[in-house]
Design an enzyme around this catalytic site. Structure first.
Site, PDB file in Angstrom:
ATOM      1  N   ASN A   9       0.869  -1.174   0.000  1.00 42.72           N
ATOM      2  CA  ASN A   9       0.000   0.000   0.000  1.00 42.72           C
ATOM      3  C   ASN A   9       0.903   1.220   0.000  1.00 42.72           C
ATOM      4  O   ASN A   9       1.538   1.528   1.006  1.00 42.72           O
ATOM      5  CB  ASN A   9      -0.897  -0.029   1.251  1.00 42.72           C
ATOM      6  CG  ASN A   9      -1.719   1.239   1.388  1.00 42.72           C
ATOM      7  OD1 ASN A   9      -1.807   2.039   0.449  1.00 42.72           O
ATOM      8  ND2 ASN A   9      -2.313   1.439   2.554  1.00 42.72           N
ATOM      9  N   LYS A  11       0.124   4.309  -0.182  1.00 40.55           N
ATOM     10  CA  LYS A  11      -0.433   5.502   0.470  1.00 40.55           C
ATOM     11  C   LYS A  11      -0.185   6.728  -0.436  1.00 40.55           C
ATOM     12  O   LYS A  11      -0.273   6.608  -1.652  1.00 40.55           O
ATOM     13  CB  LYS A  11       0.159   5.658   1.881  1.00 40.55           C
ATOM     14  CG  LYS A  11       0.004   4.347   2.679  1.00 40.55           C
ATOM     15  CD  LYS A  11       0.333   4.470   4.134  1.00 40.55           C
ATOM     16  CE  LYS A  11       0.116   3.098   4.798  1.00 40.55           C
ATOM     17  NZ  LYS A  11       0.280   3.137   6.253  1.00 40.55           N
ATOM     18  N   HIS A  93      -9.376   1.265   5.120  1.00 34.81           N
ATOM     19  CA  HIS A  93      -8.063   1.403   5.762  1.00 34.81           C
ATOM     20  C   HIS A  93      -8.197   2.314   6.985  1.00 34.81           C
ATOM     21  O   HIS A  93      -8.946   3.290   6.949  1.00 34.81           O
ATOM     22  CB  HIS A  93      -7.040   1.978   4.772  1.00 34.81           C
ATOM     23  CG  HIS A  93      -5.641   1.882   5.296  1.00 34.81           C
ATOM     24  ND1 HIS A  93      -5.141   2.781   6.207  1.00 34.81           N
ATOM     25  CD2 HIS A  93      -4.662   0.962   5.080  1.00 34.81           C
ATOM     26  CE1 HIS A  93      -3.891   2.419   6.518  1.00 34.81           C
ATOM     27  NE2 HIS A  93      -3.585   1.326   5.847  1.00 34.81           N
ATOM     28  N   GLU A  95      -6.430   4.604   8.080  1.00 30.56           N
ATOM     29  CA  GLU A  95      -6.169   6.031   7.828  1.00 30.56           C
ATOM     30  C   GLU A  95      -7.396   6.702   7.214  1.00 30.56           C
ATOM     31  O   GLU A  95      -7.658   7.879   7.452  1.00 30.56           O
ATOM     32  CB  GLU A  95      -4.927   6.189   6.930  1.00 30.56           C
ATOM     33  CG  GLU A  95      -3.661   5.883   7.725  1.00 30.56           C
ATOM     34  CD  GLU A  95      -2.505   5.338   6.915  1.00 30.56           C
ATOM     35  OE1 GLU A  95      -2.527   5.439   5.671  1.00 30.56           O
ATOM     36  OE2 GLU A  95      -1.574   4.787   7.532  1.00 30.56           O
ATOM     37  N   GLU A 165      -5.141  -4.964  10.454  1.00 30.70           N
ATOM     38  CA  GLU A 165      -4.063  -4.000  10.673  1.00 30.70           C
ATOM     39  C   GLU A 165      -4.305  -3.288  12.001  1.00 30.70           C
ATOM     40  O   GLU A 165      -5.074  -2.315  12.053  1.00 30.70           O
ATOM     41  CB  GLU A 165      -4.039  -2.961   9.547  1.00 30.70           C
ATOM     42  CG  GLU A 165      -3.790  -3.542   8.176  1.00 30.70           C
ATOM     43  CD  GLU A 165      -3.201  -2.520   7.227  1.00 30.70           C
ATOM     44  OE1 GLU A 165      -2.124  -2.794   6.676  1.00 30.70           O
ATOM     45  OE2 GLU A 165      -3.790  -1.429   7.050  1.00 30.70           O
ATOM     46  N   GLY A 171       3.077   1.965  10.739  1.00 30.07           N
ATOM     47  CA  GLY A 171       4.059   3.035  10.592  1.00 30.07           C
ATOM     48  C   GLY A 171       4.820   3.330  11.877  1.00 30.07           C
ATOM     49  O   GLY A 171       5.521   4.323  11.978  1.00 30.07           O
ATOM     50  N   SER A 211       3.855  -2.507  10.017  1.00 29.61           N
ATOM     51  CA  SER A 211       5.319  -2.622  10.167  1.00 29.61           C
ATOM     52  C   SER A 211       5.890  -3.956   9.687  1.00 29.61           C
ATOM     53  O   SER A 211       6.859  -4.468  10.250  1.00 29.61           O
ATOM     54  CB  SER A 211       5.745  -2.334  11.613  1.00 29.61           C
ATOM     55  OG  SER A 211       5.373  -1.014  11.968  1.00 29.61           O
TER      56      SER A 211
HETATM   57  P1  13P Z   1       3.409   0.139   7.513  1.00 31.73           P
HETATM   58  O1  13P Z   1       3.834  -1.147   6.859  1.00 31.73           O
HETATM   59  O2  13P Z   1       4.166   1.334   7.028  1.00 31.73           O
HETATM   60  O3  13P Z   1       3.338   0.005   8.997  1.00 31.73           O
HETATM   61  O4  13P Z   1       1.880   0.403   7.025  1.00 31.73           O
HETATM   62  C1  13P Z   1       0.945  -0.598   7.147  1.00 31.73           C
HETATM   63  C2  13P Z   1      -0.279  -0.212   6.394  1.00 31.73           C
HETATM   64  O5  13P Z   1      -0.999   0.675   6.781  1.00 31.73           O
HETATM   65  C3  13P Z   1      -0.569  -0.929   5.148  1.00 31.73           C
HETATM   66  O6  13P Z   1      -1.842  -0.640   4.696  1.00 31.73           O
END
Ligand code: 13P
Length: 251
Positions: A9, A11, A93, A95, A165, A171, A211
């Site tokens: 992803n 982002k 997601h 976010e 997740e 992150g 992560s």
């Molecule tokens: P990270 O791998 O950067 O922690 O992000 C995970 C994520 O949100 C994937 O959709």
């Protein structure tokens, strides 16, 4: 037999050109037949990727709007995605839930809209840190699943994968332990049995995200109810992503 899914992803990273360069540098990957390799790219990169990139790299959107069309400035509809050949999208997601106010109800409407356009869906669920500390992670995820899958048939479940997740692991460099990832995978599997049946549940690919990197992916994928990964940061660099694909081949 359910598929192993290695999904990146991106982002809000990568211009169309950077996205294409990434795809070109991975044009020689050879995932096993049981492995799907997907990148969830920013909207602007999707047309170029769909035009220039062929299997085994599959291209997904990161979001889709819940309405068919209308006065929704800045949004992208399911039919716009399918018009350029995009046939996969992330939905829900954390976010999107956190920064764009997507409620369980909105997530559910997005799921139904995407299904009506025959998009494959990677549905994201996961608890916040306070919820885990209060021991509520399983009930939070169950409620997210029940809401998002309301009105979704057994047949339609064939188009849906579920990504767990935990928000506190995204992150942050803090990965859930492989035991935590497995425990939630097993919980989701049971929830799908109660919502559908054994067959539907065992056919659904369950991903872990938060992560994930080349150093910890093998241990995560060794768990019976971790069928794949959804990776943010470590999916941006082609050589790191290549290692994730190779780990998928070892599952
Ligand atoms: P990270 O791998 O950067 O922690 O992000 C995970 C994520 O949100 C994937 O959709």
């Amino acid at each position: 037999m359910r598929k192993t899914i290695i999904a990146g992803n991106w982002k809000m990273y990568k211009s169309p050109k950077q996205a294409l360069d990434f795809a070109h540098s991975l044009s020689d990957i050879e995932p096993n037949e049981t492995v799907r390799v997907i990148v969830c790219a920013p909207y602007l990169a999707l047309p170029l990727l769909k035009e220039k990139v062929t299997l085994p790299l599959e291209i997904s959107a990161q979001n889709v709007h819940q309405e068919e069309e209308g006065a929704f400035t800045g949004e992208i509809s399911a039919s716009m995605l399918t018009s350029i050949g995009v046939d996969i999208t992330l939905i829900g997601h954390s976010e999107r839930r956190q920064y764009f106010g997507e409620s369980d109800d909105v997530v559910a409407r997005k799921v139904r809209r995407a299904l009506s356009h025959e998009l494959d869906i990677i549905l994201c669920v996961g608890e916040h840190l306070e919820q885990r500390e209060a021991g509520e992670e399983e009930s939070v995820v169950s409620n997210q699943l029940k809401a998002a899958l309301s009105g979704v048939s057994k047949e339609e479940m064939k188009s849906i994968s579920i990504a767990y997740e935990p928000v506190w692991a995204i992150g942050t460099g803090k990965t859930a332990s492989s035991e935590d990832a497995q425990a939630m995978g097993s919980h989701i599997r049971k929830e799908l049995i109660s919502l559908y049946d054994e067959e539907t549940s065992s056919a659904c690919s369950l991903l872990y995200g938060g992560s994930v990197k080349p150093e910890n992916i093998d241990e995560l994928l060794a768990q019976p109810d971790v069928d794949g990964v959804l990776v943010g940061g470590a999916s941006l660099d082609p050589e790191s992503f290549r290692k994730l694909v190779e780990a998928g081949n070892r599952k």
